[in-house]
Scaffold this motif. Structure first.
Motif, PDB file in Angstrom:
ATOM      1  N   PHE A 119       0.822  -1.204   0.000  1.00 50.92           N
ATOM      2  CA  PHE A 119       0.000   0.000   0.000  1.00 50.92           C
ATOM      3  C   PHE A 119       0.861   1.261   0.000  1.00 50.92           C
ATOM      4  N   VAL A 120       1.876   1.297   0.849  1.00 54.05           N
ATOM      5  CA  VAL A 120       2.737   2.480   0.932  1.00 54.05           C
ATOM      6  C   VAL A 120       3.512   2.681  -0.369  1.00 54.05           C
ATOM      7  N   LEU A 121       4.117   1.625  -0.896  1.00 56.04           N
ATOM      8  CA  LEU A 121       4.927   1.753  -2.107  1.00 56.04           C
ATOM      9  C   LEU A 121       4.078   2.094  -3.335  1.00 56.04           C
ATOM     10  N   LEU A 122       2.902   1.484  -3.458  1.00 56.67           N
ATOM     11  CA  LEU A 122       2.036   1.819  -4.586  1.00 56.67           C
ATOM     12  C   LEU A 122       1.454   3.226  -4.452  1.00 56.67           C
ATOM     13  N   SER A 123       1.250   3.680  -3.227  1.00 53.87           N
ATOM     14  CA  SER A 123       0.805   5.062  -3.012  1.00 53.87           C
ATOM     15  C   SER A 123       1.877   6.047  -3.451  1.00 53.87           C
TER      16      SER A 123
END
Length: 81
Positions: free
Chosen positions: A13-17
């Motif tokens: 979630f963090v990296l794709l955000s």
């Protein structure tokens, strides 16, 4: 096992955000304000839309691999059967 997947999903979630913010945000939403800055003769908004988001994506792949290797080691999945 549940904490492993919870952490894995949080990483995703963090990296794709981050990737979304760089590709969509810098390339489309904030393009006009970024175009006041130039890199190599090209406007920064154009650069992010054409190349910057790809570079960030490749960097995020290496970051994800490093994070997952640490997570695998923490949960004992780094050993061969």
């Amino acid at each position: 096992m549940k904490s492993y997947w919870k952490t894995n999903l949080r990483y995703l979630f963090v990296l794709l955000s981050i990737w979304f913010l760089v590709s969509f945000g810098a390339g489309i939403l904030f393009r006009e304000s970024l175009d006041t800055i130039k890199i190599g003769g090209f406007k920064l908004g154009f650069w992010f839309a054409q190349q910057g988001s790809i570079y960030v994506f490749v960097i995020l792949i290496f970051v994800y691999v490093r994070l997952m290797n640490k997570l695998d080691k923490k949960h004992g999945f780094d050993k061969d059967n």
